[in-house]
Design a protein around this motif. Structure first.
Motif, PDB file in Angstrom:
ATOM      1  N   MET A 168       0.869  -1.174   0.000  1.00 39.14           N
ATOM      2  CA  MET A 168       0.000   0.000   0.000  1.00 39.14           C
ATOM      3  C   MET A 168       0.905   1.223   0.000  1.00 39.14           C
ATOM      4  O   MET A 168       1.386   1.628   1.056  1.00 39.14           O
ATOM      5  N   GLY A 169       1.166   1.769  -1.182  1.00 38.75           N
ATOM      6  CA  GLY A 169       2.103   2.889  -1.265  1.00 38.75           C
ATOM      7  C   GLY A 169       3.476   2.416  -0.857  1.00 38.75           C
ATOM      8  O   GLY A 169       3.985   1.425  -1.365  1.00 38.75           O
ATOM      9  N   ASN A 170       4.099   3.081   0.098  1.00 41.50           N
ATOM     10  CA  ASN A 170       5.415   2.681   0.589  1.00 41.50           C
ATOM     11  C   ASN A 170       5.333   1.691   1.745  1.00 41.50           C
ATOM     12  O   ASN A 170       6.351   1.226   2.234  1.00 41.50           O
ATOM     13  N   LEU A 171       4.110   1.398   2.198  1.00 42.55           N
ATOM     14  CA  LEU A 171       3.933   0.460   3.298  1.00 42.55           C
ATOM     15  C   LEU A 171       3.900  -0.960   2.762  1.00 42.55           C
ATOM     16  O   LEU A 171       3.327  -1.235   1.722  1.00 42.55           O
ATOM     17  N   ARG A 172       4.499  -1.887   3.482  1.00 44.67           N
ATOM     18  CA  ARG A 172       4.518  -3.283   3.062  1.00 44.67           C
ATOM     19  C   ARG A 172       4.092  -4.157   4.234  1.00 44.67           C
ATOM     20  O   ARG A 172       4.626  -4.028   5.328  1.00 44.67           O
ATOM     21  N   PHE A 173       3.132  -5.024   3.995  1.00 48.44           N
ATOM     22  CA  PHE A 173       2.631  -5.942   5.006  1.00 48.44           C
ATOM     23  C   PHE A 173       2.698  -7.355   4.455  1.00 48.44           C
ATOM     24  O   PHE A 173       2.476  -7.573   3.274  1.00 48.44           O
ATOM     25  N   SER A 174       2.983  -8.301   5.317  1.00 48.59           N
ATOM     26  CA  SER A 174       2.878  -9.691   4.897  1.00 48.59           C
ATOM     27  C   SER A 174       1.647 -10.283   5.567  1.00 48.59           C
ATOM     28  O   SER A 174       1.406 -10.074   6.758  1.00 48.59           O
ATOM     29  N   LEU A 175       0.840 -10.981   4.798  1.00 50.25           N
ATOM     30  CA  LEU A 175      -0.356 -11.636   5.315  1.00 50.25           C
ATOM     31  C   LEU A 175      -0.150 -13.138   5.241  1.00 50.25           C
ATOM     32  O   LEU A 175       0.230 -13.668   4.200  1.00 50.25           O
ATOM     33  N   THR A 176      -0.394 -13.813   6.354  1.00 46.73           N
ATOM     34  CA  THR A 176      -0.264 -15.266   6.398  1.00 46.73           C
ATOM     35  C   THR A 176      -1.492 -15.863   7.061  1.00 46.73           C
ATOM     36  O   THR A 176      -2.276 -15.163   7.705  1.00 46.73           O
ATOM     37  N   LEU A 177      -1.650 -17.163   6.914  1.00 44.49           N
ATOM     38  CA  LEU A 177      -2.744 -17.885   7.552  1.00 44.49           C
ATOM     39  C   LEU A 177      -2.190 -18.571   8.798  1.00 44.49           C
ATOM     40  O   LEU A 177      -1.395 -19.506   8.702  1.00 44.49           O
ATOM     41  N   PRO A 178      -2.597 -18.099   9.977  1.00 39.52           N
ATOM     42  CA  PRO A 178      -2.068 -18.676  11.217  1.00 39.52           C
ATOM     43  C   PRO A 178      -2.813 -19.951  11.597  1.00 39.52           C
ATOM     44  O   PRO A 178      -3.854 -20.285  11.027  1.00 39.52           O
ATOM     45  N   ARG A 179      -2.293 -20.641  12.573  1.00 40.45           N
ATOM     46  CA  ARG A 179      -2.950 -21.849  13.074  1.00 40.45           C
ATOM     47  C   ARG A 179      -4.262 -21.492  13.772  1.00 40.45           C
ATOM     48  O   ARG A 179      -5.240 -22.212  13.675  1.00 40.45           O
ATOM     49  N   PHE A 180      -4.276 -20.380  14.486  1.00 40.80           N
ATOM     50  CA  PHE A 180      -5.472 -19.884  15.165  1.00 40.80           C
ATOM     51  C   PHE A 180      -5.796 -18.501  14.622  1.00 40.80           C
ATOM     52  O   PHE A 180      -4.896 -17.702  14.411  1.00 40.80           O
ATOM     53  N   GLY A 181      -7.075 -18.199  14.426  1.00 44.55           N
ATOM     54  CA  GLY A 181      -7.477 -16.913  13.874  1.00 44.55           C
ATOM     55  C   GLY A 181      -7.636 -16.998  12.369  1.00 44.55           C
ATOM     56  O   GLY A 181      -7.370 -18.034  11.751  1.00 44.55           O
ATOM     57  N   ASP A 182      -8.087 -15.900  11.755  1.00 49.91           N
ATOM     58  CA  ASP A 182      -8.345 -15.880  10.322  1.00 49.91           C
ATOM     59  C   ASP A 182      -7.132 -15.468   9.498  1.00 49.91           C
ATOM     60  O   ASP A 182      -6.874 -16.022   8.443  1.00 49.91           O
TER      61      ASP A 182
END
Length: 71
Positions: free
Chosen positions: A6-20
């Motif tokens: 998102m613009g200069n921001l960088r996030f990594s999204l993963t699928l955890p064992r618990f939670g969405d």
């Protein structure tokens, strides 16, 4: 792993064992309605509930509409 830019921001999204989903290997989010309980994320550090149909957050509950402003 999915990378979100998102613009200069960088996030990594993963699928955890618990939670969405997990952001930056640190924050876990569980998404649900107003009757959602924290049972699925109990004992998980940095875990938050993202709930639909609530106007205000409290503790580790974030309204879904407000969550959109964060990420």
């Amino acid at each position: 792993m999915v990378r979100l830019y998102m613009g200069n921001l960088r996030f990594s999204l993963t699928l955890p064992r618990f939670g969405d989903f997990m952001v930056d290997e640190t924050y876990v989010f569980e998404v649900g309605g107003p009757s959602k309980t924290s049972e699925q994320i109990q004992g998980v550090p940095n875990a938050y509930l993202v709930e639909d149909d609530i106007k205000f957050g409290n503790g580790k509950k974030i309204p879904l509409w407000l969550f959109g402003f964060l990420f």
